[in-house]
Design an enzyme around this catalytic site. Structure first.
Site, PDB file in Angstrom:
ATOM      1  N   ASP A 177       0.896  -1.205   0.509  1.00 44.76           N
ATOM      2  CA  ASP A 177      -0.249  -0.138  -0.120  1.00 44.76           C
ATOM      3  C   ASP A 177       0.916   1.842   0.262  1.00 44.76           C
ATOM      4  OD1 ASP A 177      -3.099   0.601   0.071  1.00 44.76           O
ATOM      5  OD2 ASP A 177      -1.621   1.952   1.741  1.00 44.76           O
ATOM      6  N   TYR A 305      -2.826  11.878   2.847  1.00 48.33           N
ATOM      7  CA  TYR A 305      -2.897  11.995   1.407  1.00 48.33           C
ATOM      8  C   TYR A 305      -3.235  13.217   0.421  1.00 48.33           C
ATOM      9  CZ  TYR A 305      -4.577   7.165   1.808  1.00 48.33           C
ATOM     10  OH  TYR A 305      -4.679   5.592   1.301  1.00 48.33           O
ATOM     11  N   HIS A 355      -4.864  -7.376  -0.447  1.00 46.79           N
ATOM     12  CA  HIS A 355      -3.654  -6.329  -1.090  1.00 46.79           C
ATOM     13  C   HIS A 355      -3.177  -6.747   0.733  1.00 46.79           C
ATOM     14  CE1 HIS A 355      -3.309  -1.834  -1.672  1.00 46.79           C
ATOM     15  NE2 HIS A 355      -3.526  -1.703  -0.227  1.00 46.79           N
TER      16      HIS A 355
END
Length: 377
Positions: A177, A305, A355
């Site tokens: 990730d 982010y 994931h």
């Protein structure tokens, strides 16, 4: 420069507050028959929240986490928490492993033992690692960030300082990730000391040129198409633009925090499974959510982010450090894209897992890490 021992010790009052808030959750309505297509279903989150309130044992999970030696240090003005588990094998290779969002160091609980002590887990002692697993600044016990600028490049620079501070002159990096972005960046920043990078997931992003589809296998074309899934990127766009706004709900409502994270586990775990807890251990999933809630890091983790969004779509500088990639079902890895800016010497594709490979298929991930670093040790 100081490094201090650390143990997790959440106050009883915080745990009581969590249970009380869960009991008083104001549940939203939902449309009938839409399943997960509008987001996390209320019935599912209610049932998971009730288990979190009445069946889940944080103290047992806290004790399990505290079995790993933990420390804190200050780097670039920021508190950094990390696990540091040294191997009993004297020639073990230092390895820094990096989580992402919505993950934490909790992800690594099943892989640290086999990586550090392969002899005790049926492996070759020559493939042992000293594992360093830091919490990204703003996440978990690294606590909220206190200033702007903590993007992925700055995190990678902090990791280089951390490994130097620990006395590791030659080491490897691994991540999934966000960790699959930070680890290659660390190799570019500290190429004189990083001997190899292993990631699970995708390495690099397509440019949008239709020629990139030429000659791809059917599986690779499906992965390329998923890069265009705007609906699946909604969470990232929110966190990259208005992390503070969404944090009010996540920070105040444990059910909100649970739904925000559980939905990504539903979307990103092995697609062969219908529900997240069929792919990952339910208690480990809730421990991961609990770390976000109990440390109050919904806002600061989302800010990564926002801080990093300026670099989205910008090609990274080429790296000559050897890279290995493990692609699990649902991941987006395409080798020709990964090779555009990286020296890919090892590539694996798996038919199970997803994931969150360290939680879902720790056996496959550990074996692939070992095989890659055998090539570059």
């Amino acid at each position: 420069m100081s490094i201090s021992p650390f143990r997790i010790a959440i106050p009883d009052t915080d745990l009581a507050d969590l249970r009380e808030r869960l009991a008083r959750t104001r549940w939203p309505d939902e449309l009938p028959g839409v399943g997960w297509s509008y987001g996390a279903p209320a019935a599912y989150i209610r049932e998971l929240a009730e288990y979190w309130r009445t069946g889940y044992d944080w103290r047992a999970q806290e004790a399990a986490l505290n079995e790993f030696p933990q420390f804190t240090t200050e780097i670039d003005g920021q508190n950094v928490h990390f696990l540091h588990v040294r191997s009993p094998e004297p020639d073990a290779l230092p390895l820094i492993v990096t989580h992402g969002w919505p993950g934490s160091v909790v992800e690594f609980m099943k892989i640290i033992g086999p990586l550090t002590d392969p002899r005790a887990h049926g492996g070759d002692p020559a493939q042992a690692f000293h594992v360093v697993a830091p919490s990204i600044p703003g996440f978990g016990f690294s606590g909220p960030t206190a200033e702007t600028g903590w993007d992925m490049n700055r995190v990678a620079r902090a990791w280089a300082v951390l490994m130097s501070r620990l006395g590791y002159d030659r080491y490897g990096a691994q991540g999934g990730d966000t960790g699959a972005l930070i680890s290659p960046e660390l190799a570019r920043i500290d190429s004189g000391h990083v001997i190899g990078v292993h990631i699970n997931g995708d390495l690099g992003f397509p440019t949008g040129d239709p020629a990139e589809f030429d000659g791809l296998s059917e599986a690779e074309q499906e992965r390329m198409a998923r890069y265009q899934d705007g609906e699946g990127r909604g969470y990232a766009i929110i966190q990259a633009t208005r992390p503070q706004t969404v944090a009010f709900g996540l920070h105040d409502s444990p059910a909100g925090q649970l739904a925000w994270i559980a939905e990504k586990f539903k979307e990103w775990t092995d697609p062969a499974h219908e529900l997240p807890e069929q792919a990952v251990d339910r208690d480990q999933l809730l421990t991961n959510v609990s770390v976000y809630w109990l440390t109050g890091t919904a806002a600061s983790s989302a800010r990564l982010y926002k801080e990093s969004s300026a670099a989205w779509g910008q090609p990274p500088l080429p790296s000559k450090v050897p890279h290995g990639v493990a692609v699990f079902p649902g991941d987006l890895g395409v080798r020709r894209i990964a090779e555009r800016e990286h020296e890919v010497v090892h590539w694996s594709e798996f038919d199970r897992g997803g994931h969150f490979a360290a939680m879902e298929t720790p056996d496959l991930l550990v074996d692939d890490i070992r095989r890659f670093f055998t090539m570059v040790r």
